[in-house]
Design a protein around this motif. Sequence first.
Motif, PDB file in Angstrom:
ATOM      1  N   ILE A 208       0.814  -1.215  -0.058  1.00  0.00           N
ATOM      2  CA  ILE A 208      -0.048  -0.130   0.069  1.00  0.00           C
ATOM      3  C   ILE A 208       1.074   1.229  -0.048  1.00  0.00           C
ATOM      4  N   ALA A 209       2.171   1.035   0.561  1.00  0.00           N
ATOM      5  CA  ALA A 209       2.943   2.317   0.557  1.00  0.00           C
ATOM      6  C   ALA A 209       3.003   2.882  -0.685  1.00  0.00           C
ATOM      7  N   ASP A 210       3.263   1.799  -1.817  1.00  0.00           N
ATOM      8  CA  ASP A 210       3.618   2.494  -2.874  1.00  0.00           C
ATOM      9  C   ASP A 210       2.075   2.184  -4.031  1.00  0.00           C
ATOM     10  N   TYR A 211       1.321   2.233  -3.372  1.00  0.00           N
ATOM     11  CA  TYR A 211      -0.018   2.070  -4.360  1.00  0.00           C
ATOM     12  C   TYR A 211      -0.467   3.072  -5.180  1.00  0.00           C
ATOM     13  N   ASP A 212      -0.053   4.493  -5.016  1.00  0.00           N
ATOM     14  CA  ASP A 212      -0.237   5.494  -5.868  1.00  0.00           C
ATOM     15  C   ASP A 212       0.075   5.150  -7.165  1.00  0.00           C
ATOM     16  N   GLU A 213       1.403   4.814  -7.240  1.00  0.00           N
ATOM     17  CA  GLU A 213       1.959   4.379  -8.480  1.00  0.00           C
ATOM     18  C   GLU A 213       1.603   3.078  -8.861  1.00  0.00           C
ATOM     19  N   ALA A 214       2.036   2.182  -8.003  1.00  0.00           N
ATOM     20  CA  ALA A 214       2.021   0.637  -8.506  1.00  0.00           C
ATOM     21  C   ALA A 214       0.852  -0.003  -9.111  1.00  0.00           C
ATOM     22  N   ARG A 215      -0.431   0.785  -8.312  1.00  0.00           N
ATOM     23  CA  ARG A 215      -1.830   0.482  -8.884  1.00  0.00           C
ATOM     24  C   ARG A 215      -2.058   0.485 -10.327  1.00  0.00           C
ATOM     25  N   ASP A 216      -1.227   1.270 -11.157  1.00  0.00           N
ATOM     26  CA  ASP A 216      -1.231   1.518 -12.587  1.00  0.00           C
ATOM     27  C   ASP A 216      -0.441   0.697 -13.428  1.00  0.00           C
ATOM     28  N   ARG A 217       0.360  -0.180 -12.869  1.00  0.00           N
ATOM     29  CA  ARG A 217       1.459  -0.913 -13.284  1.00  0.00           C
ATOM     30  C   ARG A 217       1.048  -2.523 -13.279  1.00  0.00           C
ATOM     31  N   PRO A 218       0.393  -2.842 -14.386  1.00  0.00           N
ATOM     32  CA  PRO A 218      -0.020  -4.142 -14.372  1.00  0.00           C
ATOM     33  C   PRO A 218       0.777  -5.428 -14.153  1.00  0.00           C
ATOM     34  N   ALA A 219       2.108  -5.248 -14.681  1.00  0.00           N
ATOM     35  CA  ALA A 219       3.148  -6.287 -14.360  1.00  0.00           C
ATOM     36  C   ALA A 219       3.350  -6.343 -12.730  1.00  0.00           C
ATOM     37  N   ILE A 220       3.134  -5.656 -12.150  1.00  0.00           N
ATOM     38  CA  ILE A 220       3.492  -5.481 -10.576  1.00  0.00           C
ATOM     39  C   ILE A 220       2.183  -5.970  -9.642  1.00  0.00           C
ATOM     40  N   ASP A 221       2.471  -6.741  -8.795  1.00  0.00           N
ATOM     41  CA  ASP A 221       1.280  -7.237  -7.757  1.00  0.00           C
ATOM     42  C   ASP A 221       1.161  -6.017  -6.843  1.00  0.00           C
ATOM     43  N   GLY A 222       0.559  -5.111  -7.224  1.00  0.00           N
ATOM     44  CA  GLY A 222       0.442  -3.735  -6.387  1.00  0.00           C
ATOM     45  C   GLY A 222      -0.910  -3.340  -6.111  1.00  0.00           C
ATOM     46  N   THR A 223      -1.903  -4.192  -6.283  1.00  0.00           N
ATOM     47  CA  THR A 223      -3.199  -3.920  -5.869  1.00  0.00           C
ATOM     48  C   THR A 223      -3.823  -4.836  -4.655  1.00  0.00           C
ATOM     49  N   SER A 224      -4.831  -4.561  -4.024  1.00  0.00           N
ATOM     50  CA  SER A 224      -5.122  -5.560  -3.035  1.00  0.00           C
ATOM     51  C   SER A 224      -5.914  -6.557  -3.622  1.00  0.00           C
ATOM     52  N   ARG A 225      -6.512  -6.868  -4.706  1.00  0.00           N
ATOM     53  CA  ARG A 225      -7.091  -7.651  -5.274  1.00  0.00           C
ATOM     54  C   ARG A 225      -8.303  -8.463  -4.283  1.00  0.00           C
ATOM     55  N   LEU A 226      -8.691  -7.677  -3.431  1.00  0.00           N
ATOM     56  CA  LEU A 226      -9.801  -8.148  -2.558  1.00  0.00           C
ATOM     57  C   LEU A 226     -11.235  -7.955  -3.275  1.00  0.00           C
ATOM     58  N   SER A 227     -11.308  -7.395  -4.544  1.00  0.00           N
ATOM     59  CA  SER A 227     -12.791  -7.274  -5.163  1.00  0.00           C
ATOM     60  C   SER A 227     -13.345  -8.549  -5.083  1.00  0.00           C
ATOM     61  N   PRO A 228     -12.921  -9.681  -5.385  1.00  0.00           N
ATOM     62  CA  PRO A 228     -14.041 -10.926  -5.273  1.00  0.00           C
ATOM     63  C   PRO A 228     -14.578 -11.239  -3.692  1.00  0.00           C
ATOM     64  N   TYR A 229     -13.761 -10.678  -2.925  1.00  0.00           N
ATOM     65  CA  TYR A 229     -14.101 -10.876  -1.493  1.00  0.00           C
ATOM     66  C   TYR A 229     -15.142  -9.747  -1.185  1.00  0.00           C
ATOM     67  N   LEU A 230     -14.906  -8.662  -1.686  1.00  0.00           N
ATOM     68  CA  LEU A 230     -16.035  -7.602  -1.309  1.00  0.00           C
ATOM     69  C   LEU A 230     -17.319  -8.059  -2.112  1.00  0.00           C
ATOM     70  N   LYS A 231     -17.357  -8.282  -3.419  1.00  0.00           N
ATOM     71  CA  LYS A 231     -18.200  -9.016  -4.168  1.00  0.00           C
ATOM     72  C   LYS A 231     -19.122  -9.722  -3.365  1.00  0.00           C
ATOM     73  N   TRP A 232     -18.595 -10.992  -2.400  1.00  0.00           N
ATOM     74  CA  TRP A 232     -19.529 -11.807  -1.845  1.00  0.00           C
ATOM     75  C   TRP A 232     -19.487 -11.302  -0.250  1.00  0.00           C
ATOM     76  N   GLY A 233     -19.001 -10.022  -0.012  1.00  0.00           N
ATOM     77  CA  GLY A 233     -19.103  -9.725   1.580  1.00  0.00           C
ATOM     78  C   GLY A 233     -18.273 -10.842   2.358  1.00  0.00           C
TER      79      GLY A 233
END
Length: 455
Positions: A208-233
């Motif tokens: 998360i410290a690098d999230y500002d920039e890393a979130r736009d770099r698809p080669a980097i594992d820089g996002t939370s990837r929590l969207s499936p868990y949020l989808k189903w609560g």
Amino acid sequence: MSESSPVIFWFRRDLRVTDHPALAAAAERGPVVPVFIFDDTLTAPAGDNRMAFLIDSLADLDANSLGGALVVRSGGPAEVLAAVADETGATAVYATDDHGPYGRRRDDRVGEALADRGMEVHYLDSNYAIAPDTVKTGSGTSYKVFTPFFRAWSDVGWAEPGGKVDVDWVTGVDSDGLPDAPEVEAELPPVGEQAAWDRFRWFLDDAIADYDEARDRPAIDGTSRLSPYLKWGVVHPRQLLAELDGRRAGHQTYRKELAWREFYADVLFARPETAHHAFNEKMTAMEVDTDAGAKERFETWCRGETGYPIVDAGMRQLLAEGWMHNRVRMIVASFLVKDLHVDWTWGARHFMRHLVDGDLASNQHGWQWVAGTGTDASPYFRIFNPTGQAQKFDPSGDYVRRYVPELAGLDAKRIHEPWDAGLDRPADYPAPMVDHGAERAESLERYDRLKTTWE
């Protein structure tokens, strides 16, 4: 077991037992019969990836949190709940409020049907930090632009998350059992509350410290990837928000990303027809292609064989993982709408068939943002150059190499423009299916023609 009458808790998009106000209210009434209903209206269009993740998530919930008590049925919700009530003597149903277009209609029908039988139905809380239709402008209307919504949403605030709910589960009720999960080719994320929190802890500690920039770099594992868990609560957004430090840039950016999800849910609540129709009604008349040639171009896009490496990498990631990096979602969407002149709804449907995190509000309005038809939309004349986007956000070419192995031998300079690789151009990779410059000009001409009808 308590001597009080049992109550039914109807699980939907809230597959957890921690920070769960609706479940806590049910547990205060008496022993709880946990029920999940496979409703064809929702499951039929879900896609195999999302169904596999759902079924495995339910299995994890039942085994690790419900003590094997989950009652699984298929059919119309009102009929199923009435049958379970007859079998158990339950006099009330509790559920988390559903703010989606179908969910609202369904819950109204269920409430009326069960009330006619003398049963109580309670819909509490929501799947969002702040329930849709809560954040309002000074004139009492819903927001149409994200930035003022975000300010107001932040000012409204949300409750602190609660702990694990202590429940007296009713066991031994007949259940159809979970169906076999569809066999999928995609590599799906692990399921369950523990898996979600393991991923979030990693994100907080390492990314998360690098999230500002890393979130736009698809080669980097820089996002939370929590969207499936949020989808189903499996996790609730307020649980994540409680862990963020608003004084730190990466934390604040992630908070805004969670707010975008809430904004789109609010928009869809106010305008449910925008799940399938343009929010900006003026854009409904935009000229799109629907002939056989358009369908063929669409299928080429779906397969990831457009000849534009970043587009193909994204479409192949979708097939391989049931997920696509958000920056690349915007790139491939722009290419379909503005290079291939296909209506945004075609792409939105394809995404919903494959995405493990497919969420109607976020998906449809994300597509409308790119297509220039939605609220807070990117202007139609802002057309992504797929090569320029690739060079900016995947400068090393590592993302493309991961999903387009035909190009793995090209260096960073040539991988995004393989048509200029000369003798090193891979013979098994297609030439660009369209000329971006020409199709950009065509899109702008169509837009100019549309604007003349507004005058």
